[in-house]
Design an enzyme around this catalytic site. Sequence first.
Site, PDB file in Angstrom:
ATOM      1  N   CYS A   1       0.867  -1.182   0.000  1.00  0.00           N
ATOM      2  CA  CYS A   1       0.000   0.000   0.000  1.00  0.00           C
ATOM      3  C   CYS A   1       0.900   1.226   0.000  1.00  0.00           C
ATOM      4  CB  CYS A   1      -0.911  -0.006   1.221  1.00  0.00           C
ATOM      5  SG  CYS A   1      -1.921   1.483   1.382  1.00  0.00           S
TER       6      CYS A   1
ATOM      7  N   CYS B   1      -5.328   6.244  -2.586  1.00  0.00           N
ATOM      8  CA  CYS B   1      -4.614   4.976  -2.790  1.00  0.00           C
ATOM      9  C   CYS B   1      -3.292   5.314  -3.454  1.00  0.00           C
ATOM     10  CB  CYS B   1      -5.437   4.023  -3.658  1.00  0.00           C
ATOM     11  SG  CYS B   1      -4.592   2.470  -4.041  1.00  0.00           S
TER      12      CYS B   1
END
Length: 310
Positions: free
Chosen positions: A94, A245
């Site tokens: 991530c 994101c």
Amino acid sequence: MTEPATPLTGLRFSKGHGTGNDFVLVADPDGTRELTPEQTAVLCDRHRGIGGDGLIRAVRSRHLPEGVALLADHPGAEWFMDYSNADGSRSEMCGNGVRVFVHFLVAQGLVALEPGEALTIGTRAGVKVVSRTPGGYRVDMGPWDFIFPDQAAGRGMDSLVDAAGLSVERPALSISMGNPHTVVALADLAELAGTQLTATPVVTPLPPHGTNVEFAVPAEPLVMDDVGHISMRVHERGVGETLSCGTGACAAAAAIRFWAGSDAPDDWAVAVPGGVVGVRFFTGPDGREHVELSGPAEIVADGVVAEGLV
């Protein structure tokens, strides 16, 4: 017989975010407190738990099989980012989370990192080098690639995406940033706002391990002061829509840059609902094209899990 999981009562945690992409963080240096998928989902529940898009466990690499494998070639990668999505499923990486992870290590006194210094960490997408900046952190995310290279090279797209709020399926391009992404270009900001991401978009063909889906709108003009500009929303695999994101921003910039052609810039600003992150393309030490992600990271709370949370 499988031993019961250690109860969550008394577990110390922090809450952090990078441009609104938020995480529950747990320090487990000696690898003695692995959480079950069910416990992760409970902690990330926004109504009955702490709430987060994912959970990050900070553990020394030598205590995880994946970390031991990385240490053979990268002995400096002392810390491993053990990351799970909000539903308890494990994820490779991530981009916002890795910045928050390093900020958490600093805040906990587990590492010392001054602006201008760099730290190598382990992830399930390989090692990442994170540098501290005056306003946050920048991360060499490594090389990007096409998930379906034969289709992408020939047509500039490799799949179709169907999402609520769009009148027809849209062509898309699937990009690997160590984790999978499928990028759709939309016409304007009104179309972006009208796309409904409460349900999972349908991607055909679906990458082997599922995919995160980015809906991106190139700015008009696309390039200002040698920087490309994109607005983006994302539906994250195992989570739903998130405010940001990091790997998705990198994938969206890679796709738009590919579609824009050889004159496209190397520097990009990607606007997400939670803020703006920077993306830069450069030639890495391996001779491949790498992606650098930059942005802020914040720790907003520390706490202890109360009795009664399973």
